[in-house]
Scaffold this motif. Structure first.
Motif, mmCIF file in Angstrom:
data_model
loop_
_atom_site.group_PDB
_atom_site.id
_atom_site.type_symbol
_atom_site.label_atom_id
_atom_site.label_comp_id
_atom_site.label_asym_id
_atom_site.label_seq_id
_atom_site.Cartn_x
_atom_site.Cartn_y
_atom_site.Cartn_z
ATOM 1 N N LEU A 54 -5.333 32.261 -5.407
ATOM 2 C CA LEU A 54 -5.354 31.142 -6.335
ATOM 3 C C LEU A 54 -4.042 31.099 -7.111
ATOM 4 N N GLY A 55 -3.542 32.261 -7.467
ATOM 5 C CA GLY A 55 -2.311 32.298 -8.235
ATOM 6 C C GLY A 55 -1.954 33.731 -8.574
ATOM 7 N N ARG A 56 -0.711 33.909 -9.041
ATOM 8 C CA ARG A 56 -0.304 35.237 -9.446
ATOM 9 C C ARG A 56 0.789 35.133 -10.491
ATOM 10 N N GLY A 57 0.966 36.202 -11.243
ATOM 11 C CA GLY A 57 2.029 36.271 -12.215
ATOM 12 C C GLY A 57 3.286 36.865 -11.589
ATOM 13 N N GLY A 58 4.159 37.370 -12.451
ATOM 14 C CA GLY A 58 5.365 38.011 -11.950
ATOM 15 C C GLY A 58 5.222 39.523 -11.970
ATOM 16 N N ASP A 59 6.001 40.192 -11.140
ATOM 17 C CA ASP A 59 6.060 41.649 -11.221
ATOM 18 C C ASP A 59 6.669 42.034 -12.575
ATOM 19 N N GLY A 60 6.246 43.182 -13.090
ATOM 20 C CA GLY A 60 6.789 43.643 -14.351
ATOM 21 C C GLY A 60 8.101 44.378 -14.160
ATOM 22 N N ASP A 61 8.705 44.754 -15.284
ATOM 23 C CA ASP A 61 9.931 45.549 -15.217
ATOM 24 C C ASP A 61 9.604 46.967 -14.759
ATOM 25 N N GLY A 62 10.530 47.582 -14.102
ATOM 26 C CA GLY A 62 10.371 48.983 -13.725
ATOM 27 C C GLY A 62 9.424 49.156 -12.556
ATOM 28 N N SER A 63 9.116 50.406 -12.268
ATOM 29 C CA SER A 63 8.250 50.726 -11.142
ATOM 30 C C SER A 63 6.797 50.475 -11.502
ATOM 31 N N ASN A 64 5.978 50.386 -10.448
ATOM 32 C CA ASN A 64 4.513 50.409 -10.607
ATOM 33 C C ASN A 64 3.986 49.336 -11.554
ATOM 34 N N ALA A 65 4.529 48.143 -11.452
ATOM 35 C CA ALA A 65 4.090 47.056 -12.330
ATOM 36 C C ALA A 65 3.817 45.795 -11.515
ATOM 37 N N PRO A 66 2.804 45.848 -10.641
ATOM 38 C CA PRO A 66 2.545 44.700 -9.765
ATOM 39 C C PRO A 66 2.055 43.488 -10.555
ATOM 40 N N ALA A 67 2.287 42.326 -9.986
ATOM 41 C CA ALA A 67 1.892 41.072 -10.638
ATOM 42 C C ALA A 67 0.378 40.949 -10.695
ATOM 43 N N PRO A 68 -0.158 40.471 -11.814
ATOM 44 C CA PRO A 68 -1.590 40.148 -11.857
ATOM 45 C C PRO A 68 -1.873 39.023 -10.864
ATOM 46 N N ALA A 69 -3.070 39.061 -10.272
ATOM 47 C CA ALA A 69 -3.368 38.099 -9.202
ATOM 48 C C ALA A 69 -4.829 37.683 -9.255
ATOM 49 N N VAL A 70 -5.056 36.423 -8.911
ATOM 50 C CA VAL A 70 -6.415 35.894 -8.885
ATOM 51 C C VAL A 70 -6.674 35.237 -7.540
ATOM 52 N N TYR A 71 -7.802 35.557 -6.958
ATOM 53 C CA TYR A 71 -8.214 34.988 -5.673
ATOM 54 C C TYR A 71 -9.454 34.136 -5.883
ATOM 55 N N THR A 72 -9.820 33.401 -4.842
ATOM 56 C CA THR A 72 -11.009 32.564 -4.993
ATOM 57 C C THR A 72 -11.815 32.515 -3.706
ATOM 58 N N THR A 73 -13.104 32.271 -3.889
ATOM 59 C CA THR A 73 -13.993 32.058 -2.750
ATOM 60 C C THR A 73 -15.180 31.232 -3.241
ATOM 61 N N ASP A 74 -16.087 30.902 -2.330
ATOM 62 C CA ASP A 74 -17.285 30.165 -2.731
ATOM 63 C C ASP A 74 -18.472 31.127 -2.784
ATOM 64 N N VAL A 75 -19.513 30.699 -3.427
ATOM 65 C CA VAL A 75 -20.628 31.586 -3.705
ATOM 66 C C VAL A 75 -21.348 32.031 -2.415
ATOM 67 N N GLU A 76 -21.330 31.202 -1.388
ATOM 68 C CA GLU A 76 -21.977 31.598 -0.131
ATOM 69 C C GLU A 76 -21.207 32.755 0.511
#
Lengths: 545, 545
Positions: free
Chosen positions: B364-386
């Motif tokens: 669905l969307g994601r943010g940016g990677d952070g500074d330095g190591s080990n700072a992955p971007a926050p991320a959101v996915y989507t699906t339907d209830v079924e």
């Protein structure tokens, strides 16, 4: 239940008979060593799911009834059991060999337990309500509105005990406390007393129907012991287990429960030798009464009580010798009585042989064999405290009227012996008059204090100047204790606190008042004693919270 | 602790440093992916017994101190931690990558928790006293004098959490509640923050010494993670375990504890996806604030909170679409922050990949990677209830700022979805204004009611119109929940009730007054709130019992 033997009887699932497809069983009259009474069909493992499904379906409707509705149901169950009392007792005598007076007492206790849990359900302290109203101005952060209460865990499997066909069986303490908590119950009938179980099960099912509760609130299932037990405990719909029986049986259920994809708690009451420590001051006089009391406690119900004294610590010296000879004398006048089943009898005979074979253990005395089959003579053995300390097998339970008298040189030896014992249901100290005063004086005062500090860590109940058999059922009792007395010493299976085993806490945060469950609503509609901001507010005395 | 890196530091057993013989470890600064700070020697498994022996030796002296003495000790521990606050926070920042403000808050919370348990110890409600005075004239049998109270279980092993280096670590909630109960504690330091652990451990040890308590009341041990953990939990002197961490780690300890000759309870807080259900009425307006709140809750502490929202249920339709696009927009402006360790980061990256690979799941969307190591971007996915309902793997926790938005057609679908969820620490419902009144009216009232009835069975905390991150520490909190949120949902690891995990009941029957422990004596010397004959008698208001 029909009183004829022509008909085959069946499991009672959600109020209706369900024929098992895994053969049949019949009770054995242990006094005659002969099959007795009607046939009972046995469920195969797959059929067990009919009962657990019914229990799961009943949960939503049962957990949400009012305290009054739950209490009234338990009271009706007590009445219906009493109404069938004569037939229940006749069948129980035939199936267990226990005498009528004992079974009458047990029936009364069973009904009283149901009424105790009705009272517990009505009072509602088990809801465990803790309220912290919102503090919007708190710094650095506002406090949300927080309201904690308990919820029942879900369907509970109960395993009836052989030695209490009523009070620890179909409608016994596990069932009563689980129902009071709001948990549907599936009881595995003990195959040693199937007709007794069915009569009690029918009374309980009738009470469910009387009150219009979902039929799956109670089921009674018959099956081949171990297999059906494992199937029940493995069933994902079952959320807790109550068990009273052998250490082997209990630990097998514990292992199964721990290995589930979703592990569940097992409340197993298993094994205890109930040590009794007679301090020197206790036998300066009154030795005859002490010997009498001991033999009665040891030999009652053929020694088949979870709390029967299996170890008696007696001082060396002439007073101790005199006590021991009085015990021997009274024992020789006592006779065995019929044990519950041929298997229990043979395990007891084997256990006695093992005890007798230990180096340094000698026979002190024995009574006579009882009439009929399966009625071995009560027997007492003796050893010294050094032998006892180095022979852990001497602490193994022999389920029956067998006791080991351990002679000690000095009361100072006892605390360290006590500290090495496995977990026990009970531990007893006898101390002489003059030592039990508020002044804390008396010959054995310090010994008793040291012993008590060791024993409270090893037992669920510590008693003075009495016998451990006979468990009072009320608000303060603990029938439990560290492993292997029970699977987990943090609970009791007898008394009002037994309900806590089947509950877990949940907190509601900022939930709108209109959606809050009754126990935590602001105007306290159930009139519960609750904690508000960490202080107890007794029912009827609170402000709205 | 020396602030130089030249010296090797050691385990702290009963107040004294003990050099380990199994090599050394150093922290990794996750922002630089580089070893950092001094070396710490690691105990081999045999050396662990030094700590458990000291704890067992300390038990008798520690369990019998007065409530005031135990409370004062906990208050001193809080003070000493605050005194070392600057150094603790500097080391924790380096070792965990967590920002200063967060760690300052966590340090304050840690001290507050110790003070809360001082208050709990002083009030003494956890003694759970139930008294039934003798009734010599009761028929058919007299009632003995019965006095129930709780006792501490014995030495407790605590495993510090990676994600709360202070509040769920060396002097965190498990330690504070076990000490308040009277249990000595052996903490296994988390190897991700060894210097932080040592500073806190030194503060606790100093508090033990300040109050003249037995030194073995507290020990801090360093070792190779799994091996030393198994050694600790297997040690016969350990009587209970507190753990906060992964499902794999927790279930391994549960298996070890269950397989002991004497099984012991493990209180493990493990895994939760903390579902949030947004009902249609909640997004008729105020969607921007809702999107803001969600992204803040998801991305705070890099999503490394046990209560971070991992599932967000949003209605289909234009309002839902608008909420989702605002979430996407705000997320794109957010950046990752340094995670606790490289391993945790790589598990989170792998978890996200697994989630993304499921059929029917889209990004669905994601943010940016952070500074330095080990700072992955926050991320959101989507699906339907079924898709969600048929894909159990979509409920697996991804520890980090990753969330799955599940779109549903009708609120009527939600209760059955909720009922199928695994056990959770929290579950959240958002409902619109107008539905949260006492009248019980409003568009989503019935949906919310049905959902609440499903969610209270699946979670330890149910909250409305808020975010699950942020756990208030007080009298009413529950931080627990059905498996796998915790090993056993019958307790909480946060809040005053956490003390109950480390206690078991014992009853004294006809024990002479002079020998009774203080909590159950007739004149109530500790001024406790007690139950007498089943009724609560608030401290200060009782007659002698």
């Amino acid at each position: 239940m029909s009183s004829t033997n022509d008909q085959t009887h069946h499991s009672l699932i959600a109020g209706a008979p369900v024929a098992g497809t895994d053969g049949t069983t019949r009770a054995v009259d242990p006094a005659r060593n002969a099959a007795s009474g009607p046939e009972f069909s046995l469920l195969d493992n797959g059929q067990v799911a009919e009962a657990t499904r019914a229990a799961a379906d009943a949960f939503a409707g049962f957990r949400t009834v009012t305290p009054e509705a739950r209490a009234a149901f338990l009271e009706t169950a007590a009445e219906r059991i009493e109404q069938s009392g004569a037939e229940i007792i006749a069948n129980a005598m035939r199936e267990t060999g226990l005498p009528e007076a004992r079974l009458q007492g047990e029936l009364a206790r069973t009904a009283n337990q149901l009424r105790l849990f009705a009272k517990v359900a009505r009072a509602g302290d088990h809801h465990g309500v803790r309220i912290e109203p919102a503090l919007p101005d708190r710094k650095p952060l506002p406090r949300p509105d927080l309201r904690q209460r308990t919820l029942p865990l879900g369907p509970v499997a109960v395993f009836g005990a052989s030695n209490f066909p009523l009070a620890f069986s179909v409608a016994g303490g596990d069932t009563a406390s689980a129902l009071a908590a709001g948990c549907p119950v599936v009881v595995k009938a003990h195959n040693a007393h199937p007709a007794t179980s069915l009569l009690v099960g029918q009374a309980l099912s009738a009470a469910v129907a009387d009150h219009g509760l979902p039929a799956g609130v109670f089921s009674l299932v018959y099956g081949r012991g171990n297999a059906i037990g494992q199937a029940l405990v493995s069933d994902p719909r079952i959320k807790a287990v109550g068990f009273t029986g052998s250490r082997r049986g209990g630990t097998a259920l514990m292992a199964t429960a721990a290995a589930r994809p979703e592990p569940i708690p097992v409340f197993a009451e298993m094994s205890s030798v109930n040590p009794v420590f007679v301090l020197p001051s206790a036998i300066a006089g009154g030795r005859d009464a002490l010997a009498d009391g001991f033999v009665t406690s040891l030999n009652g119900s053929a020694g088949q009580l979870c709390t029967a004294p299996g170890l008696l610590f007696v001082p060396e010296g002439s007073d101790g010798d005199d006590l021991v000879s009085r015990v021997t004398e009274k024992l020789s006048a006592a006779a065995g009585t019929t044990m519950l089943t041929p298997d229990i009898c043979s395990a007891r005979v084997d256990g006695e042989k093992t005890l007798a074979s230990v180096d340094g253990v000698g026979e002190l005395g024995r009574g006579g064999d009882g009439d009929g089959s399966n009625a071995p003579a009560p027997a007492v053995y003796t050893t010294d405290v050094e032998t006892f300390a180095k022979s852990p097998e001497l602490s193994d339970e022999v389920f029956g009227a067998v006791c080991l008298v351990v002679r000690y040189a000095s009361a100072g030896q006892l605390p360290s012996v006590a500290a090495e014992l496995e977990g026990q249901l009970t531990a007893t100290v006898w101390i002489g008059a003059g030592s039990d005063t508020d002044t804390g004086s008396g010959a054995d005062h310090q010994s008793a204090r040291d012993l008590l500090e060791a024993l409270e860590l090893r037992a669920g109940r510590v008693l003075f100047n009495g016998w451990p058999t006979g468990v009072d059922v009320g608000d303060a009792m603990v029938h439990g204790g560290p492993y292997p007395a029970t699977s987990d010493g943090r609970s009791t299976s007898v008394g009002a606190a037994a309900i806590e085993r089947f509950l877990r806490p949940v907190v509601y945060q900022n939930v709108p008042e209109a959606l809050l469950p009754a126990p935590v609503r602001g105007h306290n509609p159930w009139n519960l004693t609750r904690r508000v901001d960490g202080a107890t507010v007794v029912a009827g005395e609170e402000e709205n919270a």
